[in-house]
Design a protein around this motif. Structure first.
Motif, PDB file in Angstrom:
ATOM      1  N   GLY A  56       0.840  -1.189   0.000  1.00 53.40           N
ATOM      2  CA  GLY A  56       0.000   0.000   0.000  1.00 53.40           C
ATOM      3  C   GLY A  56       0.874   1.238   0.000  1.00 53.40           C
ATOM      4  O   GLY A  56       1.950   1.253  -0.602  1.00 53.40           O
ATOM      5  N   ALA A  57       0.414   2.279   0.697  1.00 53.19           N
ATOM      6  CA  ALA A  57       1.135   3.558   0.713  1.00 53.19           C
ATOM      7  C   ALA A  57       2.152   3.575   1.845  1.00 53.19           C
ATOM      8  O   ALA A  57       2.094   4.429   2.724  1.00 53.19           O
ATOM      9  CB  ALA A  57       0.143   4.712   0.860  1.00 53.19           C
ATOM     10  N   GLN A  58       3.071   2.652   1.829  1.00 51.89           N
ATOM     11  CA  GLN A  58       4.111   2.621   2.866  1.00 51.89           C
ATOM     12  C   GLN A  58       5.332   1.893   2.341  1.00 51.89           C
ATOM     13  O   GLN A  58       5.216   0.845   1.692  1.00 51.89           O
ATOM     14  CB  GLN A  58       3.609   1.901   4.126  1.00 51.89           C
ATOM     15  N   LEU A  59       6.490   2.461   2.606  1.00 52.56           N
ATOM     16  CA  LEU A  59       7.746   1.740   2.454  1.00 52.56           C
ATOM     17  C   LEU A  59       8.422   1.688   3.813  1.00 52.56           C
ATOM     18  O   LEU A  59       8.470   2.695   4.529  1.00 52.56           O
ATOM     19  CB  LEU A  59       8.677   2.414   1.443  1.00 52.56           C
ATOM     20  N   SER A  60       8.936   0.521   4.154  1.00 54.24           N
ATOM     21  CA  SER A  60       9.654   0.332   5.411  1.00 54.24           C
ATOM     22  C   SER A  60      11.131   0.168   5.105  1.00 54.24           C
ATOM     23  O   SER A  60      11.517  -0.625   4.246  1.00 54.24           O
ATOM     24  CB  SER A  60       9.125  -0.902   6.151  1.00 54.24           C
ATOM     25  N   PHE A  61      11.943   0.929   5.846  1.00 52.15           N
ATOM     26  CA  PHE A  61      13.386   0.934   5.616  1.00 52.15           C
ATOM     27  C   PHE A  61      14.103   0.315   6.812  1.00 52.15           C
ATOM     28  O   PHE A  61      13.882   0.739   7.956  1.00 52.15           O
ATOM     29  CB  PHE A  61      13.893   2.365   5.408  1.00 52.15           C
ATOM     30  N   ARG A  62      14.939  -0.657   6.544  1.00 50.81           N
ATOM     31  CA  ARG A  62      15.776  -1.236   7.593  1.00 50.81           C
ATOM     32  C   ARG A  62      17.074  -0.433   7.643  1.00 50.81           C
ATOM     33  O   ARG A  62      17.915  -0.530   6.755  1.00 50.81           O
ATOM     34  CB  ARG A  62      16.047  -2.718   7.305  1.00 50.81           C
ATOM     35  N   ILE A  63      17.196   0.384   8.683  1.00 53.23           N
ATOM     36  CA  ILE A  63      18.334   1.284   8.803  1.00 53.23           C
ATOM     37  C   ILE A  63      19.529   0.523   9.387  1.00 53.23           C
ATOM     38  O   ILE A  63      19.425  -0.057  10.472  1.00 53.23           O
ATOM     39  CB  ILE A  63      17.978   2.491   9.694  1.00 53.23           C
TER      40      ILE A  63
ATOM     41  N   ALA B 195       7.737   4.999   6.264  1.00 50.03           N
ATOM     42  CA  ALA B 195       7.331   6.248   5.624  1.00 50.03           C
ATOM     43  C   ALA B 195       6.149   5.963   4.709  1.00 50.03           C
ATOM     44  O   ALA B 195       6.211   5.063   3.865  1.00 50.03           O
ATOM     45  CB  ALA B 195       8.479   6.851   4.829  1.00 50.03           C
ATOM     46  N   ALA B 196       5.071   6.719   4.885  1.00 45.45           N
ATOM     47  CA  ALA B 196       3.848   6.479   4.120  1.00 45.45           C
ATOM     48  C   ALA B 196       3.469   7.733   3.332  1.00 45.45           C
ATOM     49  O   ALA B 196       2.906   8.682   3.894  1.00 45.45           O
ATOM     50  CB  ALA B 196       2.705   6.080   5.050  1.00 45.45           C
ATOM     51  N   PRO B 197       3.764   7.770   2.033  1.00 50.05           N
ATOM     52  CA  PRO B 197       3.295   8.883   1.205  1.00 50.05           C
ATOM     53  C   PRO B 197       1.801   8.722   0.904  1.00 50.05           C
ATOM     54  O   PRO B 197       1.403   7.891   0.096  1.00 50.05           O
ATOM     55  CB  PRO B 197       4.147   8.766  -0.060  1.00 50.05           C
ATOM     56  N   THR B 198       0.996   9.512   1.572  1.00 51.67           N
ATOM     57  CA  THR B 198      -0.459   9.357   1.521  1.00 51.67           C
ATOM     58  C   THR B 198      -1.032  10.183   0.372  1.00 51.67           C
ATOM     59  O   THR B 198      -0.780  11.396   0.303  1.00 51.67           O
ATOM     60  CB  THR B 198      -1.066   9.806   2.857  1.00 51.67           C
ATOM     61  N   PRO B 199      -1.811   9.581  -0.526  1.00 50.98           N
ATOM     62  CA  PRO B 199      -2.196  10.281  -1.762  1.00 50.98           C
ATOM     63  C   PRO B 199      -3.103  11.483  -1.570  1.00 50.98           C
ATOM     64  O   PRO B 199      -3.121  12.360  -2.431  1.00 50.98           O
ATOM     65  CB  PRO B 199      -2.891   9.186  -2.587  1.00 50.98           C
ATOM     66  N   LEU B 200      -3.826  11.571  -0.467  1.00 49.90           N
ATOM     67  CA  LEU B 200      -4.708  12.718  -0.292  1.00 49.90           C
ATOM     68  C   LEU B 200      -3.942  14.002   0.000  1.00 49.90           C
ATOM     69  O   LEU B 200      -4.394  15.081  -0.375  1.00 49.90           O
ATOM     70  CB  LEU B 200      -5.716  12.458   0.836  1.00 49.90           C
ATOM     71  N   TYR B 201      -2.815  13.893   0.690  1.00 49.06           N
ATOM     72  CA  TYR B 201      -2.141  15.143   1.063  1.00 49.06           C
ATOM     73  C   TYR B 201      -0.637  15.163   0.852  1.00 49.06           C
ATOM     74  O   TYR B 201      -0.008  16.195   1.037  1.00 49.06           O
ATOM     75  CB  TYR B 201      -2.452  15.526   2.520  1.00 49.06           C
ATOM     76  N   ASN B 202      -0.014  14.056   0.476  1.00 49.43           N
ATOM     77  CA  ASN B 202       1.409  14.105   0.166  1.00 49.43           C
ATOM     78  C   ASN B 202       1.623  14.407  -1.311  1.00 49.43           C
ATOM     79  O   ASN B 202       0.798  14.052  -2.165  1.00 49.43           O
ATOM     80  CB  ASN B 202       2.105  12.789   0.518  1.00 49.43           C
ATOM     81  N   SER B 203       2.738  15.050  -1.600  1.00 52.27           N
ATOM     82  CA  SER B 203       3.065  15.439  -2.962  1.00 52.27           C
ATOM     83  C   SER B 203       4.347  14.751  -3.414  1.00 52.27           C
ATOM     84  O   SER B 203       5.115  14.213  -2.607  1.00 52.27           O
ATOM     85  CB  SER B 203       3.249  16.961  -3.041  1.00 52.27           C
ATOM     86  N   TYR B 204       4.594  14.820  -4.723  1.00 50.23           N
ATOM     87  CA  TYR B 204       5.850  14.292  -5.259  1.00 50.23           C
ATOM     88  C   TYR B 204       7.030  15.132  -4.777  1.00 50.23           C
ATOM     89  O   TYR B 204       8.120  14.607  -4.546  1.00 50.23           O
ATOM     90  CB  TYR B 204       5.781  14.255  -6.786  1.00 50.23           C
TER      91      TYR B 204
END
Length: 427
Positions: free
Chosen positions: A365-372, A400-409
């Motif tokens: 979905g609208a999330q990427l998980s990063f293993r730091i 980090a979740a780029p949410t389509p309603l309010y996040n931008s490119y």
């Protein structure tokens, strides 16, 4: 059209051009964006708490006004009568999760609803007593299924089966899930999986899992805390027995917002055992105060008490936006926005090694998980100091979740630039 990394370029001009071409970009202005040192933050935490719609305050204030003006009579004389208020959300919520109106209701909180559902759908008998969940499920789900097993006098360690990735892998393979269901066979009473894993962001094949579960005689339910308002759902068509979700993440209802529940219409008019309360009693007879319970012939029969109106009002404000924007359109943007985030991370770090979320858009979905690799919490703090809001999960995961309603490119472009700085500072 399939989205590929060849569609993107690592430049601020490209990000701004994609924002200009984005038909949903206008919805960003309908939300309050928190600020840091006088500038809007880069908010990538909608998978934990969605932002506030600007219409939420007037919606709640209307209920305060009706309370002041009408007192108890607001149940029937308010602009939106409180006795029917949950019904004002039903159609929009049903569109979000792919259910019929008789199958969807907003009530309680997620884990309360999960327990209510397991009262009805976890009925261990004879050999059929096992519950299948994903390993590393959200802790509340783990606590809920284990306590339900103990409530039935069973040993949770013997009853609860956990799905685990293959050695050296972070994600569950669909074929392994289906194989496990088939292996458990007539021992399996209930499948209860998070439709989208909260930690990895993996979107499971809920249709295939439901079909396989039913084929072995098990009931199938999903925790959609990270699914509702995020990914395409067709709960009715898939034949899912039940589902539960919260609304304060992608559905932007506010902290502790009211939750939602789905029960397939095949069950709503049956004689399933359930806990009962007066708000699930016949609407025509509710105020006659009769001693015997007559269930509403819908999922509303699982309601216990009259719902919190202010919470419903804030969720209604958000659902009106979803209804206008459209889930299909939101999903299209989400796929592109998250793919752009993936592209930028690969370009910045030279590989995809940080990302543990699936690479296929239909598996996330609208999330990427990063293993730091080093200093995950320190990276998170440095992000915060630079005006970036995301979150951390043990032992070393930043989500980090780029949410389509309010996040931008442009948000994505700037976030990755700052993330690269923070990681390299600690490497």
């Amino acid at each position: 059209m399939a989205i590929t990394m060849q569609d993107f370029q690592n430049s601020l001009e490209t990000a701004r051009r994609m924002d200009q071409d984005d038909p949903l970009h206008k919805w960003r202005d309908e939300f309050y964006i928190p600020t840091h040192q006088g500038e809007p933050v880069l908010y990538f935490c909608g998978n934990s708490l969605g932002l506030q719609p600007k219409t939420a305050r007037p919606m709640i204030e209307q209920e305060l006004k009706d309370w002041a003006q009408h007192g108890v009579e607001g149940h029937f004389e308010a602009e939106r009568p409180w006795v029917h208020y949950h019904e004002f959300l039903t159609d929009a919520m049903a569109k979000v999760v792919g259910g019929n109106a008789c199958e969807v209701v907003c009530m309680n909180s997620l884990t309360v609803n999960l327990h209510l559902m397991m009262v009805s759908f976890y009925r261990p008998e004879g050999r059929r007593r096992k519950i299948l969940i994903e390993g590393g499920a959200f802790p509340s789900d783990q606590y809920a299924v284990a306590s339900q097993a103990r409530f039935h006098g069973l040993d949770a360690d013997q009853v609860v089966e956990e799905l685990q990735p293959r050695p050296g892998e972070h994600l569950l393979r669909t074929e392994d899930i289906l194989t496990k269901v088939e292996e458990l066979g007539d021992e399996l009473a209930l499948i209860m999986i998070g439709g989208v894993n909260y930690l990895t962001g993996q979107l499971y094949d809920m249709e295939a899992i439901t079909q396989k579960g039913h084929a072995v005689g098990a009931k199938v339910g999903f925790d959609l805390a990270h699914g509702a308002g995020n990914v395409p759902l067709r709960l009715h068509d898939w034949g899912v027995d039940f589902a539960v979700w919260c609304s304060y993440k992608y559905l932007n209802s506010g902290p502790g917002g009211i939750a939602g529940c789905f029960v397939h219409e095949n069950h709503v008019k049956g004689n399933l055992p359930r806990f009962e309360g007066w708000w699930g009693h016949s609407k025509e007879k509710r105020f006659k105060m009769e001693p015997s319970f007559e269930a509403i012939p819908s999922v509303e029969a699982w309601q216990l008490s009259n719902p919190p109106i202010f919470q419903l009002a804030s969720l209604l404000a958000s659902l009106k936006i979803f209804d206008q924007a459209g889930m299909s359109e939101l999903r299209t943007k989400s796929e592109c926005l998250t793919s752009y985030l993936e592209y930028m991370v690969v370009d910045a770090f030279g590989s995809r090694d940080l990302v543990i979320t699936p690479s296929q858009v239909h598996e996330r979905g609208a999330q990427l998980s990063f293993r730091i690799p080093k200093g995950g919490r320190d990276v998170l703090e440095r992000l915060k100091q630079r005006g970036v809001i995301c979150d951390f999960r043990e032992p070393n995961i930043i989500r980090a979740a780029p949410t389509p309603l309010y996040n931008s490119y442009e948000d994505v472009f700037r976030f990755v630039s700052i993330l690269k700085e923070c990681v390299h500072e600690l490497s």
